[in-house]
Design a protein around this motif. Structure first.
Motif, short mmCIF file in Angstrom:
data_model
loop_
_atom_site.label_atom_id
_atom_site.label_comp_id
_atom_site.label_asym_id
_atom_site.label_seq_id
_atom_site.Cartn_x
_atom_site.Cartn_y
_atom_site.Cartn_z
N LEU A 132 2.45 2.16 -3.57
CA LEU A 132 3.34 1.67 -2.50
C LEU A 132 2.66 1.63 -1.14
O LEU A 132 3.23 1.15 -0.16
N VAL A 133 1.42 2.13 -1.08
CA VAL A 133 0.69 2.16 0.19
C VAL A 133 0.38 0.74 0.63
O VAL A 133 -0.11 -0.06 -0.17
N THR A 134 0.67 0.41 1.88
CA THR A 134 0.42 -0.95 2.37
C THR A 134 -1.04 -1.10 2.80
O THR A 134 -1.68 -0.11 3.18
N PRO A 135 -1.58 -2.33 2.78
CA PRO A 135 -3.01 -2.51 3.04
C PRO A 135 -3.47 -2.05 4.43
O PRO A 135 -4.62 -1.67 4.58
N ASN A 136 -2.62 -2.06 5.42
CA ASN A 136 -3.05 -1.67 6.77
C ASN A 136 -3.02 -0.17 7.02
O ASN A 136 -3.15 0.28 8.16
N THR A 137 -2.82 0.60 5.94
CA THR A 137 -2.64 2.04 6.10
C THR A 137 -3.97 2.75 6.43
O THR A 137 -4.99 2.49 5.80
N LYS B 2 6.48 2.20 -10.07
CA LYS B 2 5.64 2.41 -8.88
C LYS B 2 5.56 3.89 -8.53
O LYS B 2 6.57 4.57 -8.40
N TYR C 162 4.69 7.29 7.97
CA TYR C 162 4.75 6.34 9.08
C TYR C 162 6.02 6.61 9.86
O TYR C 162 6.90 7.36 9.41
N LYS D 208 -2.35 7.55 5.09
CA LYS D 208 -2.32 8.08 3.72
C LYS D 208 -3.12 9.37 3.66
O LYS D 208 -4.21 9.44 4.20
#
Lengths: 783, 163
Positions: free
Chosen positions: A49-54, A44, A225, A294
C-alpha cells in the motif's frame, strides 16, 4: 406441574434441541473468506500500500549492549545525496512510553512500564534505536547510516540473569535499582505443614527454556503520513487500537490525533502484540511536514530488534504420596526480560499461575522474578509463558514417574484440573473439560502405554521412544486485564450486511469464524455477510486486538450480541411492512418467516430496500454492541509423540505425532485444524531446533536470520495429526473456547519425555538439538 | 547510478523496462511492473516469499538481478489466475484444502508448486516436501500445503492420462 412420566413423554414427542444442535453454520468446515484474495495476490499487506513518493526511514542501532550515547558526528551522513532528515536520541520528545499490547489500565499500579523513548540515549541492548535517517531512497538512507559516527560511554553487558542480579552499580534502568522488573509470590494452603506428612516422596528438578523468535514471514513494517490534521500510521499490527494509544503516549498527542490502519498482516504470533515501528514512524512523518515515510525492518532487524520469547529458568519441587497424589508443590521461576519491559512480568506470572491450575491438588507455592538484562527485549509470543512452564512442569511429571515407577498418565489423571475447579487466586472456573478424553484418544492413537513399556528396555544405537504432555489454557485475559470487544453490523440495500470488527485477522482465521457466527445468528447465508477485514481506528469499533486466544471467545460474543440486536431491528421493520408482531417473526436463509415456520413472507433484501428508500419512513438499519467479558474458561489439550533417536548422530526423528484439543465447540474444522498444525510445527521447532544465540562478549544476536535460525521447513516437518474433543462450553458464545495459541504448548515437553523413554536421559532444557544431545549422551556414557 | 534497458516477457506479455542495474527482479516486479503478489520476506533468498518462475523454474526474485531477466519468460502469481479471473486448479486447491492462513507466503508457495504439479509421474509426499523446502511458512505447518499440491498433481496426471 407435570409429573415425571409426562415429562419424558413430552421430550420423546418433541425432542428439545440443544443450542449446539440448532446451529446450522457454526461447526461446519468452510473455506476461508479471505482465501481467494490470498491465492491471487489481491490481498494487500502494508508493503503493498506504500505510495511511490514515500520517503524511506532507517534506524541506526547501537553497536554496544550497555552504555550511554555521548555524541554523534553527522557531518558525513548529511552529505549523502537524498538525505532528507537525520534524527538522533537528543532530538526526540523527552517522553518515556510503554509498548506492551495490553489494554490500558486506569489504575496506575497496573499500568505497563514506560521505560523507552522514541530513540534512546541510554543504550540497553545491542542494537538499541539511537538515531534515524529519512531519505528519498533506501540506498541513500543505508549509506547515510553507515557514515554516522557515534561516541559511547560503555558499560559491561549484563547478559544473564545472574550477571544482572550481581551487577547493580549501574542499573539498566535507574528506576529499577536491582535490575528486577518485578517479583511476586503466592501460596495456596500451607506448604511447610503439608510436607511434614509421613512417607512422602520428594522430587526436584531444574528446567530451562531458550530465547526464541516468532518468525512471521512478513518483516516488521509500517508507513506514516499526515492527513486532516492527524497522523495516520498504516501498520502490520495485531492491535491497532492499542498501537493508537501507545503512539499518542509516545508523541504526547491526544489519541484522536492518531489514526491506525491495519491491512492484512503476514503473521504475528505475539510479536505484533506490541508497538514496534509505529511510534517512531509516527514521529518521523512529523519531521518532514507530514510526507509519507516508510519504516520497514530488514529480516535481521526484525529478529534482533522487535521482541523475542522470554528465556525462563524453573526450579520445581514436588512431594507426593505413594499412590501418586500431590501433597505439596513449589516452583521458583526467573524470566529474562532483556533491555526493555514490554510485557514484562505478566508472562512469568502467567507461567506460575498455570503451574498451580494444571494440577490444583495439595499445597502449592510459586515465586517468580523478571529481570532486566542487556539482551533482546522479550515480549508476547504464542501462549504467553505457557510453553515455558509446560516444558518444565510436564518434563517434571515424567521425572516423577521415573523416580516412583508410577505411570505418567496415571499421575496426570489423578492430579489434573477437573470440572468445576475454581482457581483460588484468579477465580477462573473450569466450566467444561474434555481433557480426560483428549488423553484417552491420544493414548489410543499412539498405543502409548504399550510402546512406552516396550521402548523402556532398549539398547543399541537407534532407539524409539514415546512421550506425552498435557496443558490447560485460559480463553481470554479476564480478570487480569480488561476484556472488551465491539462489533457493528450495517444492512445493505440488497439484504446483505457489512460486518465490522475491532478484532483482527492475523492469519488465524478470525474473519471467517466471525462471518460464520454472524450468519448463524442472523439467519443469513454466508455470502450475505461482507466482513470488512481492514481495521481503521477512525471507524472501526473498539477491540484490544488479536492475542490471548481471545477473539472467538470474547469477539465472538460481541458478534452474537450485535447480530441479535441487528436481527431485531430488521424484524421490527419487517413487522411494520407485514403488519405482524416482530416477536412472531424470524429469519431463515435470508427470508423473513413466522417463527418455527418455513414459508417466506418477505425477503430480507425487500425489507432492506424498503427500509432505505421508503418515502414514508426510511431507516438506516444498523446495530452496534460491546461485549464486556467478565468470565473465562479453560481450554485443554495433549500431545503424543513417537520419536526415533540416532544416538551416535545425536539426532531425533519424529515418527508420529498427534495433538488432541478440547477447545469446546469448534466453529470451523478446517481453520481449527490449520491452527493446530501450525502450532505443532512451531512446537516442534521449540522442542528440537530453535534458539537464539548471542555473542557472550558483546550481546550481539548471532543467528538473526532464517538460515542460521532453524525453524521447521517442509522437509523437517513430519505428517501432523490433529483431533478435537468438543464439550460445549456454557460461557463461550457458541460453546467455544481458546484455540489459537494452545497447539504449540505441549509439543516440546512431549518430545523431551519421548527422549527420556528412548534413552533414559533426562534433558532439562530445549531445544533437543544435536549439539546438546552430544553432551547429554556423553555424560550418560551412551557415546 | 547506471540504468539499463531490458526486454522480457512477463505473464505472457512482452515488456521493456529501464532498470537500475543494482536492483533485484523483486524490486522491478513489485515496483515498476506493479505485480505486488510477490512478497518481500528476507531479501537474501531464505524465505521464498518472492518466488517467481523464470523460464519455467522457480527462483527467489530477491536474489535475482533485474538485468538478468533480459530475454526471459517470467511468470508471477498474477499469471497463474485464469484469464477470466477465475482460480486455476492449484489456487482452488490451496483454498479448498485450507493451505492459506496469513497468506504472505502463499504466492511463493503456489509458484514453487507449479513445476511439481506439472510433473508426468506422481511424487511422494516426501518428494513434495523436499521440493518446497526453500519456501518457509510459519502458520500452517506445511501439512495442508502438501495436501493441496499432492491433490492438484494427482488431478493433472489423471487428466493427462484421459487425454
Amino acid at each position: 406441574m407435570l409429573s415425571e412420566p409426562n415429562q419424558t413423554k413430552l421430550t420423546q414427542k418433541m425432542p428439545i434441541l440443544t443450542l449446539e444442535e440448532m446451529m446450522s453454520i457454526v461447526g461446519r468446515s468452510l473455506n476461508r473468506v479471505d482465501a481467494s484474495d490470498k491465492v491471487t495476490g489481491k490481498a494487500k499487506y502494508t508493503g503493498d500500500l506504500v505510495t511511490p513518493n514515500t520517503l524511506v526511514a532507517k534506524v541506526l542501532h547501537s553497536t554496544i549492549a550497555n552504555g550511554v550515547v555521548k555524541s554523534f558526528n553527522l557531518d558525513e551522513a548529511w552529505k549523502v545525496a537524498g538525505v532528507v532528515d537525520i534524527v538522533t536520541c537528543f532530538d526526540v520528545p523527552d517522553i518515556a512510553f510503554p509498548t506492551a499490547g495490553h489494554p490500558w489500565s486506569t489504575v496506575e499500579a497496573y499500568q505497563d512500564i514506560a521505560d523507552r523513548k522514541l530513540l534512546n540515549t541510554r543504550v540497553r541492548l545491542y542494537g538499541d534505536d539511537i538515531a534515524a535517517v529519512i531519505a528519498e531512497t533506501e540506498i541513500a538512507a543505508q549509506r547515510a547510516l553507515k557514515k554516522i559516527e557515534v561516541t559511547y560511554e560503555e558499560y559491561k553487558p549484563l547478559l544473564t540473569i545472574e550477571e544482572a542480579l550481581a551487577n547493580t552499580e549501574i542499573p539498566i534502568h535507574d528506576e529499577f535499582p536491582t535490575n528486577i522488573v518485578k517479583s511476586h509470590k503466592y501460596e495456596i494452603g500451607n506448604f511447610e505443614e503439608a510436607i511434614k506428612a509421613p512417607n512422602l516422596i520428594k522430587v526436584e528438578g531444574e528446567y530451562e527454556t531458550p530465547i526464541v523468535k516468532h518468525c512471521h514471514i512478513e518483516p516488521a513494517i509500517s508507513f506514516a503520513y499526515e492527513e486532516a490534521g492527524k497522523i495516520v500510521v498504516v501498520s502490520s499490527t495485531q492491535i491497532p487500537h492499542i498501537v493508537r494509544r501507545v503512539c499518542s503516549q509516545a508523541l504526547g498527542l491526544p489519541i484522536g490525533k492518531i489514526r491506525i490502519i491495519k491491512p492484512y498482516i503476514g503473521g504475528g504470533f505475539g510479536n505484533r502484540q506490541d508497538a514496534l515501528t509505529e511510534p517512531l514512524n509516527a514521529y518521523l512523518t512529523t519531521r518532514v511536514r507530514g510526507r509519507p515515510v516508510k519504516l520497514e525492518y530488514t529480516r535481521e532487524e526484525t529478529f534482533a530488534f522487535t521482541r523475542v520469547r522470554h528465556a525462563m529458568h524453573f526450579k520445581i519441587t514436588s512431594y507426593l504420596n505413594r499412590e501418586g497424589d500431590f501433597v505439596a508443590r513449589s516452583v521458583k521461576a526467573y524470566s529474562n526480560q532483556g533491555g526493555y519491559a514490554s510485557h514484562a512480568h505478566a508472562l512469568v506470572a502467567n507461567a506460575i499461575n498455570a503451574f498451580r491450575m494444571m494440577y490444583p491438588v495439595g499445597a502449592i507455592k510459586g515465586e517468580a522474578y523478571t529481570v532486566y538484562t542487556n539482551l533482546a527485549t522479550a515480549g508476547a509470543m504464542r501462549a504467553y509463558g505457557i510453553p515455558q512452564i509446560s516444558f518444565a512442569l510436564e518434563s517434571h511429571i515424567d521425572d516423577i514417574a521415573k523416580v516412583t515407577g508410577l505411570d505418567p498418565i496415571a499421575i496426570r489423571k489423578r492430579n489434573m484440573m477437573k470440572l468445576g475447579y475454581v482457581d483460588p487466586i484468579t477465580t477462573i472456573t473450569c466450566h467444561s473439560t474434555g481433557l480426560e478424553e483428549c488423553i484417552e484418544r491420544g493414548e489410543k492413537y499412539l498405543n502409548y502405554s504399550e510402546k512406552r513399556e516396550k521402548y523402556s528396555k532398549q539398547s543399541g544405537a537407534i532407539r524409539r521412544g514415546v512421550g506425552m504432555s498435557i496443558f490447560c489454557y485460559k480463553s481470554c485475559v479476564y480478570p487480569i486485564n480488561l476484556e472488551t470487544s465491539a462489533c457493528r453490523l450495517v444492512l445493505n440495500q440488497d439484504g446483505s450486511a457489512q460486518l465490522q470488527m475491532g478484532a483482527t485477522e492475523i492469519g488465524q482465521g478470525a474473519d471467517t469464524v466471525f462471518t460464520m457466527m454472524a450468519a448463524e445468528t442472523l439467519g443469513f447465508t454466508i455470502d450475505k455477510i461482507h466482513l470488512i477485514s481492514r481495521q481503521d481506528t477512525d471507524v472501526t469499533p473498539y477491540d484490544s486486538g488479536a492475542y490471548g486466544s481471545r477473539q472467538t471467545y470474547v469477539g465472538g460474543m460481541s458478534v452474537k450480541k450485535t447480530a441479535e440486536k441487528f436481527k431485531a431491528e430488521i424484524l421490527k421493520f419487517a413487522g411494520k411492512l407485514l403488519k405482524r408482531d416482530p416477536w412472531d417473526l424470524d429469519i431463515v436463509e435470508n427470508q423473513v418467516v413466522r417463527k418455527n415456520k418455513k414459508e417466506p413472507l418477505i425477503s430480507v433484501a425487500d425489507v432492506a430496500i424498503e427500509a432505505c428508500y421508503s418515502l414514508k419512513e426510511s431507516i438506516h438499519i444498523a446495530a452496534e454492541e460491546t461485549h464486556h467479558c467478565s468470565d473465562n474458561t479453560y481450554a485443554f489439550g495433549v500431545c503424543f509423540v513417537e520419536i526415533e533417536v540416532d544416538i551416535p548422530l545425536c539426532q531425533i526423528k519424529v515418527v508420529d505425532i498427534i495433538n488432541v484439543h478440547d477447545s469446546g465447540k469448534i466453529i470451523n474444522l478446517q481453520t481449527a485444524t490449520g491452527q493446530v498444525h501450525g502450532g505443532m510445527s512451531m512446537g516442534l521447532g521449540y522442542g528440537l531446533t530453535e534458539y537464539l544465540k548471542f555473542d557472550p562478549k558483546t550481546g550481539r544476536m548471532l543467528n538473526d536470520n532464517l538460515l542460521d535460525y532453524k525453524l521447521m521447513t517442509a522437509i523437517d516437518t513430519p505428517e501432523l495429526h490433529a483431533d478435537f474433543v468438543m464439550p460445549y462450553d456454557p460461557t463461550g458464545p457458541y460453546g467455544n473456547k481458546a484455540l489459537g495459541e494452545p497447539p504449540t504448548i505441549p509439543v516440546a515437553p512431549a518430545l523431551r519425555n519421548a527422549l527420556l523413554n528412548a534413552t533414559g536421559v533426562a534433558v532439562n532444557s530445549n531445544p533437543l538439538n544435536p549439539q546438546k544431545l552430544f553432551y547429554a549422551f556423553k555424560e550418560a556414557n551412551l557415546i | 547510478m547506471t540504468k539499463k534497458s531490458i526486454k522480457c516477457r512477463v505473464n505472457g506479455v512482452n515488456r521493456e523496462y529501464f532498470v537500475d542495474v543494482r536492483s533485484s527482479l523483486m524490486d522491478l516486479l513489485r515496483g515498476p511492473a506493479g505485480l505486488d503478489s510477490i512478497k518481500h520476506g528476507c531479501d537474501v533468498g531464505e524465505c521464498g516469499a518472492c518466488t517467481v518462475l523464470i523460464n519455467g523454474r522457480p527462483f527467489n526474485s530477491c536474489i535475482y538481478l533485474a538485468v538478468w531477466a533480459e530475454g526471459k519468460e517470467i511468470v508471477t502469481l498474477e499469471g497463474v489466475t485464469n484469464p477470466d479471473g477465475s482460480l486455476s486448479d492449484i489456487q482452488q486447491a490451496f483454498v479448498d484444502e485450507g493451505a492459506v492462513q496469513c497468506g504472505i507466503c502463499t504466492p511463493g508457495f503456489i509458484m514453487a508448486s507449479i513445476p511439481i504439479i506439472n510433473q508426468e509421474t506422481p511424487s511422494t509426499r516426501e518428494e513434495i516436501r523436499r521440493q518446497i523446502s526453500g519456501n518457509l511458512c510459519r502458520c500452517t505447518g506445511y501439512q495442508k500445503i502438501v495436501d493441496a499440491i499432492e491433490k492438484t498433481q494427482k488431478k493433472r496426471i489423471a487428466e493427462k492420462k484421459k487425454g
